[in-house]
Design an enzyme around this catalytic site. Structure first.
Site, PDB file in Angstrom:
ATOM      1  N   ILE A 163      42.618  45.581  39.252  1.00  0.00           N
ATOM      2  CA  ILE A 163      42.985  46.781  40.006  1.00  0.00           C
ATOM      3  C   ILE A 163      42.525  48.049  39.270  1.00  0.00           C
ATOM      4  O   ILE A 163      42.936  48.302  38.128  1.00  0.00           O
ATOM      5  CB  ILE A 163      44.518  46.829  40.255  1.00  0.00           C
ATOM      6  CG1 ILE A 163      44.988  45.521  40.924  1.00  0.00           C
ATOM      7  CG2 ILE A 163      44.889  48.060  41.087  1.00  0.00           C
ATOM      8  CD1 ILE A 163      44.238  45.117  42.192  1.00  0.00           C
ATOM      9  N   THR A 164      41.667  48.819  39.946  1.00  0.00           N
ATOM     10  CA  THR A 164      41.201  50.094  39.409  1.00  0.00           C
ATOM     11  C   THR A 164      42.407  51.032  39.279  1.00  0.00           C
ATOM     12  O   THR A 164      43.141  51.223  40.259  1.00  0.00           O
ATOM     13  CB  THR A 164      40.133  50.699  40.350  1.00  0.00           C
ATOM     14  OG1 THR A 164      39.056  49.762  40.451  1.00  0.00           O
ATOM     15  CG2 THR A 164      39.613  52.033  39.828  1.00  0.00           C
ATOM     16  N   GLN A 314      -1.305  50.800  36.679  1.00  0.00           N
ATOM     17  CA  GLN A 314      -0.811  50.498  38.030  1.00  0.00           C
ATOM     18  C   GLN A 314       0.488  49.677  37.980  1.00  0.00           C
ATOM     19  O   GLN A 314       1.374  49.852  38.821  1.00  0.00           O
ATOM     20  CB  GLN A 314      -1.890  49.718  38.779  1.00  0.00           C
ATOM     21  CG  GLN A 314      -1.882  49.985  40.254  1.00  0.00           C
ATOM     22  CD  GLN A 314      -3.005  49.254  40.954  1.00  0.00           C
ATOM     23  OE1 GLN A 314      -2.984  48.015  41.049  1.00  0.00           O
ATOM     24  NE2 GLN A 314      -3.972  49.988  41.438  1.00  0.00           N
ATOM     25  N   GLU A 399      34.457  45.650  46.399  1.00  0.00           N
ATOM     26  CA  GLU A 399      34.443  46.181  47.783  1.00  0.00           C
ATOM     27  C   GLU A 399      33.659  45.246  48.695  1.00  0.00           C
ATOM     28  O   GLU A 399      32.945  45.683  49.593  1.00  0.00           O
ATOM     29  CB  GLU A 399      33.838  47.583  47.812  1.00  0.00           C
ATOM     30  CG  GLU A 399      34.629  48.595  47.005  1.00  0.00           C
ATOM     31  CD  GLU A 399      35.782  49.200  47.770  1.00  0.00           C
ATOM     32  OE1 GLU A 399      35.690  49.332  49.007  1.00  0.00           O
ATOM     33  OE2 GLU A 399      36.799  49.524  47.125  1.00  0.00           O
TER      34      GLU A 399
HETATM   35  C1  LIG Z   1      35.727  46.398  38.117  1.00  0.00           C
HETATM   36  C2  LIG Z   1      36.472  45.910  39.321  1.00  0.00           C
HETATM   37  C3  LIG Z   1      37.292  46.766  40.012  1.00  0.00           C
HETATM   38  C4  LIG Z   1      38.013  46.313  41.120  1.00  0.00           C
HETATM   39  N1  LIG Z   1      38.891  47.152  41.749  1.00  0.00           N
HETATM   40  C5  LIG Z   1      39.737  46.640  42.683  1.00  0.00           C
HETATM   41  C6  LIG Z   1      40.801  47.443  43.216  1.00  0.00           C
HETATM   42  O1  LIG Z   1      40.963  48.622  42.862  1.00  0.00           O
HETATM   43  N2  LIG Z   1      41.649  46.867  44.105  1.00  0.00           N
HETATM   44  C7  LIG Z   1      41.524  45.576  44.504  1.00  0.00           C
HETATM   45  O2  LIG Z   1      42.347  45.122  45.291  1.00  0.00           O
HETATM   46  N3  LIG Z   1      40.509  44.795  44.038  1.00  0.00           N
HETATM   47  C8  LIG Z   1      39.627  45.289  43.126  1.00  0.00           C
HETATM   48  N4  LIG Z   1      38.628  44.494  42.613  1.00  0.00           N
HETATM   49  C9  LIG Z   1      38.486  43.109  43.069  1.00  0.00           C
HETATM   50  C10 LIG Z   1      37.214  42.870  43.874  1.00  0.00           C
HETATM   51  O3  LIG Z   1      37.318  43.438  45.146  1.00  0.00           O
HETATM   52  C11 LIG Z   1      36.953  41.344  43.896  1.00  0.00           C
HETATM   53  O4  LIG Z   1      36.519  40.991  42.606  1.00  0.00           O
HETATM   54  C12 LIG Z   1      35.932  40.957  44.942  1.00  0.00           C
HETATM   55  O5  LIG Z   1      36.453  41.102  46.232  1.00  0.00           O
HETATM   56  C13 LIG Z   1      35.459  39.509  44.780  1.00  0.00           C
HETATM   57  O6  LIG Z   1      36.537  38.622  44.660  1.00  0.00           O
HETATM   58  P1  LIG Z   1      36.533  37.542  43.471  1.00  0.00           P
HETATM   59  O7  LIG Z   1      36.238  38.283  42.231  1.00  0.00           O
HETATM   60  O8  LIG Z   1      37.789  36.763  43.543  1.00  0.00           O
HETATM   61  O9  LIG Z   1      35.308  36.597  43.764  1.00  0.00           O
HETATM   62  P2  LIG Z   1      35.336  35.273  44.686  1.00  0.00           P
HETATM   63  O10 LIG Z   1      35.891  35.604  46.010  1.00  0.00           O
HETATM   64  O11 LIG Z   1      35.939  34.165  43.917  1.00  0.00           O
HETATM   65  O12 LIG Z   1      33.779  35.008  44.840  1.00  0.00           O
HETATM   66  C14 LIG Z   1      33.007  34.307  43.868  1.00  0.00           C
HETATM   67  C15 LIG Z   1      31.609  34.091  44.442  1.00  0.00           C
HETATM   68  O13 LIG Z   1      31.691  33.288  45.641  1.00  0.00           O
HETATM   69  C16 LIG Z   1      31.098  33.984  46.714  1.00  0.00           C
HETATM   70  N5  LIG Z   1      31.796  33.674  47.964  1.00  0.00           N
HETATM   71  C17 LIG Z   1      33.132  33.686  48.211  1.00  0.00           C
HETATM   72  N6  LIG Z   1      33.379  33.380  49.498  1.00  0.00           N
HETATM   73  C18 LIG Z   1      32.170  33.184  50.085  1.00  0.00           C
HETATM   74  C19 LIG Z   1      31.750  32.841  51.401  1.00  0.00           C
HETATM   75  N7  LIG Z   1      32.628  32.675  52.393  1.00  0.00           N
HETATM   76  N8  LIG Z   1      30.419  32.715  51.653  1.00  0.00           N
HETATM   77  C20 LIG Z   1      29.517  32.901  50.638  1.00  0.00           C
HETATM   78  N9  LIG Z   1      29.849  33.217  49.382  1.00  0.00           N
HETATM   79  C21 LIG Z   1      31.160  33.358  49.110  1.00  0.00           C
HETATM   80  C22 LIG Z   1      31.203  35.455  46.355  1.00  0.00           C
HETATM   81  O14 LIG Z   1      30.267  36.232  47.050  1.00  0.00           O
HETATM   82  C23 LIG Z   1      30.941  35.413  44.861  1.00  0.00           C
HETATM   83  O15 LIG Z   1      29.574  35.355  44.600  1.00  0.00           O
HETATM   84  C24 LIG Z   1      37.869  44.964  41.537  1.00  0.00           C
HETATM   85  C25 LIG Z   1      37.028  44.102  40.831  1.00  0.00           C
HETATM   86  C26 LIG Z   1      36.341  44.547  39.737  1.00  0.00           C
HETATM   87  C27 LIG Z   1      35.495  43.565  38.950  1.00  0.00           C
END
Ligand SMILES: Cc1cc2nc3c(=O)[nH]c(=O)nc-3n(C[C@H](O)[C@H](O)[C@H](O)COP(=O)(O)OP(=O)(O)OC[C@H]3O[C@@H](n4cnc5c(N)ncnc54)[C@H](O)[C@@H]3O)c2cc1C
Length: 419
Positions: A163-164, A314, A399
């Site tokens: 969470i940011t 180039q 996002e």
């Molecule tokens: C620096 C930072 C700041 C953030 N800030 C906030 C914030 O302020 N508030 C908040 O709520 N969240 C925040 N987040 C969370 C962020 O939104 C999530 O990390 C993001 O949505 C991805 O979720 P995950 O990390 O669980 O990845 P996962 O959902 O586990 O995904 C892992 C991989 O699987 C892929 N994947 C998953 N599902 C599918 C699908 N159906 N089809 C194809 N590929 C798929 C993804 O694209 C990714 O490559 C933050 C994250 C970071 C790192």
């Protein structure tokens, strides 16, 4: 004759120039320092507040631009300065957007000013949605909100992650499951004021990150957090109606019946809100990419090897041509989506996602090429391009990851449920 124009008007030009000066004079000189410190740059946020950039008034003015372009201009210039510091300045708007999208007029009036604080006493806000097992798939969130009718209180339990501004914010907007069996349709947003810090809401692990290191990212732990009934954004009556509709829909689905269109529209409206915020995130990536392109161009014109500037090869010049083309294409996609969003033109082909997808991947590509053009210097922390490369990578992850953006676009253009 046509009145079509991509030229900025006087207000937009003034805004751009002002923010560029702030980014040049205030943000850039300390960007490397705060990246190394991996701490929230409070003095810079304070300076932004004093300059009139970190305030409710400023963002209200930017949001009010009917063309929709002032917001991407703002993001591009601040993030051209530095992405970690940029996110520390605009991260509050995530929490504000959470309040604006779900709150009543009274709640908006009460809470949004508190998100920014005052010029002399700045405050931050956060939006807590993601969980360890609910990132891309937000519908599977485990944090619960249970209503205690006798006391008119909500009791929240769970762990939010990445969470940011998590834990350091004064105002947290927390999304929790009220009716977990209804997945996304059973979730609600709650606003948590500063009085609950250490009393039910606490900061968990603070993450050490690859990039945007000046921006604070933490877990937020909710342990029997007891909130007054008024903390539910939108109010109980509206929530009860929404849950009842979702239950009817689930029961109809279980009976194999056609799903009601009103419930469908509700889901689509939520998606549309997310789509509308994506161009602003894409604009942040454009700022990083432009910074790297400009720096690499200057370097290529002055660095000499084999008795001539490296830009005369180039191989280098074409890389710069591609970088500039991608930066400009990204900005055009961002501006188009921002304009469409502001003017309620439906994103029939996932245009909001397109802008964030293309700008995010451009930032990664352009910053990588900038390192290549700077050679050994590009790989060291003496030069800023390695930082920009680290910063850029988050734009294919948060996002909505690049894969999720592609899902949205492909579903929109095909009408099929691509999995
Ligand atoms: C620096 C930072 C700041 C953030 N800030 C906030 C914030 O302020 N508030 C908040 O709520 N969240 C925040 N987040 C969370 C962020 O939104 C999530 O990390 C993001 O949505 C991805 O979720 P995950 O990390 O669980 O990845 P996962 O959902 O586990 O995904 C892992 C991989 O699987 C892929 N994947 C998953 N599902 C599918 C699908 N159906 N089809 C194809 N590929 C798929 C993804 O694209 C990714 O490559 C933050 C994250 C970071 C790192």
């Amino acid at each position: 004759m046509t009145d079509f124009s991509l030229a900025l008007d006087e207000d937009q030009t003034t805004l751009q120039k002002w923010l560029h000066e702030f980014a040049t004079d205030v943000i850039r000189p300390v960007a490397s320092e705060w990246d190394e410190r991996e701490e929230t740059p409070w003095p810079v946020i304070q300076e932004a507040a004093k300059a009139g950039i970190y305030s409710l008034d400023f963002f209200a003015n930017v949001w009010a631009d009917d063309s929709g372009i002032s917001l991407p201009i703002t993001m591009e210039e601040l993030f051209w300065g530095d992405a970690g510091i940029g996110l520390s300045i605009v991260g509050t708007t995530l929490g504000v957007a959470g309040i604006l999208s779900a709150g009543t007029a009274d709640q908006i009036g009460q809470w949004v000013p508190q998100c920014f604080g005052t010029e002399d006493d700045v405050k931050l806000a956060a939006l807590a949605v993601s969980e360890p097992n609910a990132g891309s798939d937000v519908s599977s969130m485990k944090t619960t909100a249970v209503y205690d009718e006798a006391k008119d209180e909500w009791v929240l339990n769970g762990v939010k992650t990445w969470i940011t501004n998590g834990g350091i914010a004064d105002v947290h907007v927390v999304v929790a499951a009220v009716a977990p069996e209804l997945k996304a349709r059973g979730q609600a947003s709650f606003v948590v004021g500063p009085e609950f810090k250490g009393k039910g809401l606490s900061q968990g692990q603070k993450f050490k990150k690859h990039g945007i290191r000046a921006s604070h990212t933490s877990e937020v732990v909710l342990d029997n957090l007891r909130l007054p009934g008024s903390a539910l954004l939108g109010g109980k009556e509206k929530l009860d109606e929404r849950i009842a509709r979702a239950r009817e829909r689930a029961e109809a689905l279980a009976r194999g019946e056609q799903v009601q269109s009103s419930a469908k529209r509700g889901g689509q409206a939520a998606m549309a809100t997310f789509e509308k915020s994506r161009p602003a995130v894409g604009a942040q990536a454009v700022g990083i990419a432009r910074a790297a392109y400009e720096y690499a161009l200057d370097y290529a014109k002055t660095r000499e090897q084999f008795g001539r500037p490296i830009v005369q090869n180039q191989g280098i010049a074409f890389m710069l041509a591609d970088m500039k083309t991608r930066v400009d294409a990204s900005r055009l996609l961002v501006w188009r989506a921002a304009w469409m969003g502001k003017n309620d033109i439906p994103f029939t082909a996932g245009e909001g996602s397109m802008s964030k997808l293309y700008a995010g991947e451009t930032a990664v590509d352009v910053t990588e090429k900038a390192i290549q053009i700077l050679g050994g210097n590009g790989y060291t922390r003496e030069y800023p391009v390695e930082r920009w490369h680290r910063d850029a990578k988050i734009y294919t992850i948060f996002e909505g990851t690049s894969e999720i953006q592609r899902l949205i676009i492909s579903r929109a253009i095909s009408g099929h449920q691509i999995a």
